[in-house]
Write a protein that holds these residues in place. Structure first.
Motif, PDB file in Angstrom:
ATOM      1  N   GLY A 259      41.472   7.463  26.275  1.00 18.86           N
ATOM      2  CA  GLY A 259      41.249   6.145  27.134  1.00 18.86           C
ATOM      3  C   GLY A 259      40.124   5.882  27.856  1.00 18.86           C
ATOM      4  N   LEU A 260      39.108   6.472  27.454  1.00 17.17           N
ATOM      5  CA  LEU A 260      37.795   5.944  27.872  1.00 17.17           C
ATOM      6  C   LEU A 260      36.745   5.336  26.843  1.00 17.17           C
ATOM      7  CD1 LEU A 260      37.356   9.186  29.928  1.00 17.17           C
ATOM      8  CD2 LEU A 260      37.260   7.061  30.977  1.00 17.17           C
ATOM      9  N   CYS A 261      36.059   4.241  26.846  1.00 15.78           N
ATOM     10  CA  CYS A 261      35.465   3.692  25.949  1.00 15.78           C
ATOM     11  C   CYS A 261      34.194   4.602  25.663  1.00 15.78           C
ATOM     12  CB  CYS A 261      34.931   2.430  26.518  1.00 15.78           C
ATOM     13  SG  CYS A 261      36.124   1.156  26.807  1.00 15.78           S
ATOM     14  N   ASP A 262      33.904   4.718  24.438  1.00 14.45           N
ATOM     15  CA  ASP A 262      32.917   5.823  24.132  1.00 14.45           C
ATOM     16  C   ASP A 262      31.719   5.662  24.921  1.00 14.45           C
ATOM     17  OD1 ASP A 262      34.404   6.583  22.055  1.00 14.45           O
ATOM     18  OD2 ASP A 262      33.353   5.595  20.325  1.00 14.45           O
ATOM     19  N   CYS A 263      30.956   4.681  25.403  1.00 13.61           N
ATOM     20  CA  CYS A 263      30.011   4.299  26.158  1.00 13.61           C
ATOM     21  C   CYS A 263      29.894   4.878  27.474  1.00 13.61           C
ATOM     22  CB  CYS A 263      29.203   3.237  26.002  1.00 13.61           C
ATOM     23  SG  CYS A 263      28.310   2.617  24.398  1.00 13.61           S
ATOM     24  N   GLU A 264      31.347   4.922  28.058  1.00 14.40           N
ATOM     25  CA  GLU A 264      31.724   5.488  29.451  1.00 14.40           C
ATOM     26  C   GLU A 264      32.120   6.898  29.366  1.00 14.40           C
ATOM     27  OE1 GLU A 264      32.388   2.117  28.660  1.00 14.40           O
ATOM     28  OE2 GLU A 264      30.674   1.712  29.323  1.00 14.40           O
ATOM     29  N   ASP A 265      32.387   7.415  28.165  1.00 10.40           N
ATOM     30  CA  ASP A 265      32.978   8.752  27.858  1.00 10.40           C
ATOM     31  C   ASP A 265      31.992   9.823  27.923  1.00 10.40           C
ATOM     32  OD1 ASP A 265      34.775  11.027  27.336  1.00 10.40           O
ATOM     33  OD2 ASP A 265      35.683   9.724  25.516  1.00 10.40           O
ATOM     34  N   ASN A 266      32.131  10.697  28.768  1.00  9.52           N
ATOM     35  CA  ASN A 266      30.878  11.940  28.787  1.00  9.52           C
ATOM     36  C   ASN A 266      31.395  12.951  27.530  1.00  9.52           C
ATOM     37  OD1 ASN A 266      32.853  13.671  29.901  1.00  9.52           O
ATOM     38  ND2 ASN A 266      32.151  13.621  31.817  1.00  9.52           N
ATOM     39  N   CYS A 267      32.397  12.924  26.773  1.00 12.16           N
ATOM     40  CA  CYS A 267      32.468  13.623  25.501  1.00 12.16           C
ATOM     41  C   CYS A 267      33.259  12.570  24.637  1.00 12.16           C
ATOM     42  CB  CYS A 267      33.397  14.884  25.766  1.00 12.16           C
ATOM     43  SG  CYS A 267      32.872  16.146  26.741  1.00 12.16           S
ATOM     44  N   VAL A 268      32.274  11.834  23.910  1.00  9.41           N
ATOM     45  CA  VAL A 268      32.770  10.961  23.024  1.00  9.41           C
ATOM     46  C   VAL A 268      33.813  11.379  21.917  1.00  9.41           C
ATOM     47  CG1 VAL A 268      32.031   9.062  21.244  1.00  9.41           C
ATOM     48  CG2 VAL A 268      30.764   9.588  23.462  1.00  9.41           C
ATOM     49  N   ASN A 272      38.577  14.171  26.863  1.00 12.58           N
ATOM     50  CA  ASN A 272      38.779  14.711  28.063  1.00 12.58           C
ATOM     51  C   ASN A 272      38.966  13.500  29.210  1.00 12.58           C
ATOM     52  OD1 ASN A 272      36.238  13.322  27.829  1.00 12.58           O
ATOM     53  ND2 ASN A 272      35.180  14.886  29.170  1.00 12.58           N
ATOM     54  N   PRO A 273      40.123  13.118  29.362  1.00 16.38           N
ATOM     55  CA  PRO A 273      40.551  12.333  30.427  1.00 16.38           C
ATOM     56  C   PRO A 273      40.009  12.490  31.836  1.00 16.38           C
ATOM     57  CG  PRO A 273      42.540  13.234  29.727  1.00 16.38           C
ATOM     58  CD  PRO A 273      41.279  13.664  28.729  1.00 16.38           C
ATOM     59  N   SER A 274      39.826  13.880  32.133  1.00 17.36           N
ATOM     60  CA  SER A 274      39.500  14.181  33.497  1.00 17.36           C
ATOM     61  C   SER A 274      38.114  13.809  33.695  1.00 17.36           C
ATOM     62  CB  SER A 274      39.834  15.662  33.592  1.00 17.36           C
ATOM     63  OG  SER A 274      38.956  16.612  33.128  1.00 17.36           O
ATOM     64  N   GLN A 275      37.153  14.058  32.690  1.00 16.96           N
ATOM     65  CA  GLN A 275      35.692  13.812  32.797  1.00 16.96           C
ATOM     66  C   GLN A 275      35.242  14.804  33.505  1.00 16.96           C
ATOM     67  OE1 GLN A 275      33.870  10.675  31.073  1.00 16.96           O
ATOM     68  NE2 GLN A 275      35.514  11.707  29.937  1.00 16.96           N
ATOM     69  N   THR A 276      35.544  15.842  33.534  1.00 21.54           N
ATOM     70  CA  THR A 276      34.976  17.168  34.481  1.00 21.54           C
ATOM     71  C   THR A 276      33.736  17.459  33.807  1.00 21.54           C
ATOM     72  OG1 THR A 276      36.993  17.784  34.839  1.00 21.54           O
ATOM     73  CG2 THR A 276      35.369  19.265  35.438  1.00 21.54           C
ATOM     74  N   ASP A 277      32.688  17.388  34.682  1.00 26.29           N
ATOM     75  CA  ASP A 277      31.010  17.617  34.417  1.00 26.29           C
ATOM     76  C   ASP A 277      30.572  18.667  35.569  1.00 26.29           C
ATOM     77  OD1 ASP A 277      28.656  17.796  33.487  1.00 26.29           O
ATOM     78  OD2 ASP A 277      27.991  15.675  33.967  1.00 26.29           O
ATOM     79  N   SER A 278      31.009  19.856  35.472  1.00 30.03           N
ATOM     80  CA  SER A 278      30.749  20.731  36.448  1.00 30.03           C
ATOM     81  C   SER A 278      29.237  20.878  36.886  1.00 30.03           C
ATOM     82  CB  SER A 278      31.150  22.190  36.042  1.00 30.03           C
ATOM     83  OG  SER A 278      32.371  22.332  35.975  1.00 30.03           O
ATOM     84  N   ASP A 279      28.331  21.005  35.844  1.00 33.36           N
ATOM     85  CA  ASP A 279      26.765  20.841  36.037  1.00 33.36           C
ATOM     86  C   ASP A 279      26.099  19.762  36.200  1.00 33.36           C
ATOM     87  OD1 ASP A 279      26.831  20.096  33.411  1.00 33.36           O
ATOM     88  OD2 ASP A 279      25.799  21.986  32.621  1.00 33.36           O
ATOM     89  N   GLY A 280      26.836  18.694  36.054  1.00 29.54           N
ATOM     90  CA  GLY A 280      26.314  17.230  36.470  1.00 29.54           C
ATOM     91  C   GLY A 280      25.378  16.861  35.412  1.00 29.54           C
ATOM     92  N   ASP A 281      25.289  17.159  34.223  1.00 29.15           N
ATOM     93  CA  ASP A 281      24.221  16.883  33.368  1.00 29.15           C
ATOM     94  C   ASP A 281      24.530  15.625  32.476  1.00 29.15           C
ATOM     95  OD1 ASP A 281      26.254  17.924  31.449  1.00 29.15           O
ATOM     96  OD2 ASP A 281      24.830  19.361  30.691  1.00 29.15           O
ATOM     97  N   GLY A 282      25.836  15.184  32.654  1.00 29.32           N
ATOM     98  CA  GLY A 282      26.000  14.172  31.884  1.00 29.32           C
ATOM     99  C   GLY A 282      27.134  14.245  30.833  1.00 29.32           C
ATOM    100  N   ASP A 285      32.489  19.050  30.389  1.00 27.68           N
ATOM    101  CA  ASP A 285      32.605  20.409  30.113  1.00 27.68           C
ATOM    102  C   ASP A 285      33.461  20.883  28.864  1.00 27.68           C
ATOM    103  OD1 ASP A 285      31.797  20.828  32.739  1.00 27.68           O
ATOM    104  OD2 ASP A 285      33.470  21.654  33.746  1.00 27.68           O
ATOM    105  N   GLU A 286      34.177  19.861  28.257  1.00 29.98           N
ATOM    106  CA  GLU A 286      34.748  20.075  27.020  1.00 29.98           C
ATOM    107  C   GLU A 286      33.754  20.069  25.956  1.00 29.98           C
ATOM    108  OE1 GLU A 286      38.013  20.988  26.443  1.00 29.98           O
ATOM    109  OE2 GLU A 286      38.245  20.952  28.826  1.00 29.98           O
ATOM    110  N   CYS A 287      32.590  19.604  26.157  1.00 28.47           N
ATOM    111  CA  CYS A 287      31.779  19.126  24.913  1.00 28.47           C
ATOM    112  C   CYS A 287      30.348  19.732  25.393  1.00 28.47           C
ATOM    113  CB  CYS A 287      31.722  17.871  24.501  1.00 28.47           C
ATOM    114  SG  CYS A 287      31.113  16.479  25.649  1.00 28.47           S
TER     115      CYS A 287
END
Length: 538
Positions: A259-268, A272-282, A285-287
């Motif tokens: 549901g997220l376009c590739d350029c806005e998706d932090n795991c292309v 990972n619809p939640s887009q969780t990024d625990s360490d904030g590196d962009g 977490d899933e990838c």
């Protein structure tokens, strides 16, 4: 031909047409690369072409309105190199009389061709996509990307692969979206695919299918086109005898369908619809390849972040690490299996002292008897024993093992430290030597009573008694004397005679080899008068 339209400079300056054109006469004007433009508000036109570059077939053109430049691309066959190449022409959109530049993009090796070029440009970033294939496999086609970020076509470099699945990818089209985003559509075995780049061509998303199930997309140059806003695409497809056009939205390329376009998706490529990024590196977490660290720092560009790269300055995407010491083989100056700071023998990437115990950690490398085997892994640490022979595999080398074959009969039965005492006969084991010291034979059977147990008795004493070294010359000489001396008194002790009965020069106690055999041979060979000849073998 192709057209790019833009009136951002002057109202009359509508744009540019690129075309491939031929004339009937003279024949030199065959399939030339041309551009067609309006030069001024009075309607003056120009047709500009390169006479020296015939053989073109397809063309595409685009305008970079921010930089006021135009870029026309052509595929052409070079008869000189017998190869399809790409010609690129650059003009100044705000001044058609300005300097013109042209370059040829050429694949290496010459057997590799480039066809069907397309171009998109924005703010001096120019991307050119082409289809590549080898002469020997014309249907195995891939799509690659050339790029410059200076606006100067002399700086174009081959930077990435858009699609290379092993199937036939062809007929690319390309359009700028915004910023560093570009989108491409292309054919793959009768389907229309789309891929997007979010970093101006350096990487491309996994292609997704745009065409409908069951459609057979026409696989030819520019079968698919993209709208100027890059939000729609239209393509040709065949159904029986008819050909149709199909239009579909192209606003969101979503390779992982989360549901997220590739350029806005932090795991292309990982949903990972939640887009969780625990360490904030962009990186979600899933990838995230390096949780807790910055995944974007990648000095060597091998897709492995520096924080997790076992060779951060050398390209090694496979991260091979033979000795599992955390340093990749490509940059490990000391391939060190036991992690003691000394390099394993036999590895080419070894810039440290060889380890004298490669499987046992011994950083001090102590080697008491200097046989190049460290004490911690030496099966006779107090004896010079480089061969490490251990007949009974009990971890104790033959040179210091009192019972080499582990059959309960001591090699030197009386523990005198001098080999060559009487062998055990008839099962007797007191004060006698094992008649087969390297092969287990607890019964000490010796059928021919030659002092050598049946278990290791070969065809011996068939030639000449006294031939201690067993050489094939069948004579007696000083070498037999020195052989016996080494065997009986050498430091370390020398090898046993190949045939103990032949080493028993004086033929005394059956199978016995001792100092009397040495003196017997000396008397025989050098005594004054010469001593008696050794008795014949039985």
């Amino acid at each position: 031909c192709d057209i790019a339209a833009d009136n951002s400079q002057q109202s009359w300056n509508w744009g540019i047409i690129s075309l491939v054109m031929s004339r009937t006469t003279p024949s030199v004007y065959n399939d030339l690369p041309c551009i067609y433009t309006q030069l001024n508000s009075y309607g003056a036109m120009q047709l500009s072409y390169y006479v020296g570059y015939p053989g073109c077939q397809n063309t595409a053109v685009d305008i970079d309105d921010a930089a006021a430049k135009t870029y026309a691309v052509y595929d052409r066959f070079s008869p000189v190199s017998d190869q399809w190449q790409v010609l690129v022409r650059q003009d100044h959109f705000d001044n058609w009389d300005g300097p013109v530049d042209a370059v040829s993009l050429i694949c290496s090796p010459p057997e590799k061709h480039m066809r069907n070029p397309v171009v998109a440009a924005n703010s001096d970033t120019v991307l050119i996509l082409v289809t590549t294939y080898y002469e020997s496999a014309p249907t195995n086609r891939d799509i690659v990307c050339w790029r410059t970020v200076t606006g100067d076509i002399d700086d174009l470099e081959l930077v990435s692969t858009v699609a290379a699945s092993g199937e036939t990818e062809d007929a690319p089209e390309l359009s700028h979206i915004d910023g560093a985003r570009y989108v491409s559509v292309f054919t793959r075995d009768g389907q229309l695919m789309a891929s997007v780049t979010c970093d101006a061509g350096l990487t491309w998303s996994q292609p997704v299918r745009i065409s409908a199930e069951g459609e057979t997309v026409v696989e030819e140059y520019r079968t698919g086109r993209i709208s100027d806003d890059a939000m729609h695409t239209i393509w040709e497809y065949a159904d029986l005898a008819d050909t149709y056009l199909h239009d579909a939205p192209l606003g969101c390329v979503d390779a992982d369908t989360d549901g997220l376009c590739d350029c806005e998706d932090n795991c292309v490529e990982t949903a990972n619809p939640s887009q969780t990024d625990s360490d904030g590196d962009g990186h979600g977490d899933e990838c995230d390849l390096c949780p807790g660290f910055d995944d974007f720092a990648d000095s060597d560009g091998d897709t492995v972040p520096d924080a997790c790269d076992n060779c951060p300055d050398d390209v090694n995407a496979d991260q091979s690490d033979s000795d599992e010491d955390g340093i990749g083989d490509l940059c490990d100056l000391c391939t060190d299996g036991d992690d003691d700071g000394c390099g394993d023998p036999g590895f080419p990437l070894n810039d440290c002292p060889n380890d004298n115990c490669p499987d046992v950690p011994n950083p001090d490398q102590v080697d008491s008897e200097s046989d190049n085997i460290g004490d911690l892994c030496d099966n006779c640490p107090d004896e010079y024993n480089p061969l490490q022979i251990d007949s009974d595999a009990d971890g104790e080398g033959d040179l210091c093992d009192t019972d080499d074959d582990n059959d309960g009969i001591l090699d030197d039965g009386d523990a005198s430290g001098t080999a060559g005492d009487s062998p055990c006969v008839g099962g007797a084991t007191d004060d006698c030597d094992d008649n087969c010291p390297t092969l287990a034979n607890a019964d000490q059977a010796d059928s021919d009573a030659d002092g050598i147990g049946d278990a290791c008795d070969g065809d011996c004493c068939v030639e000449l008694r006294g031939n201690a070294n067993g050489d094939p010359a069948e004579n007696l000489n000083i070498s037999d004397i020195t052989y016996l001396v080494d065997y009986l008194f050498g430091i370390p002790l020398g090898p046993r005679p190949p045939c103990m009965a032949e080493g028993n020069a004086n033929g005394d106690l059956v199978g016995s080899v001792n100092i009397s055999d040495v003196t017997y041979l000396i008397d025989y060979l050098f005594g004054i008068p010469l001593g008696p000849a050794p008795p014949a073998c039985p």
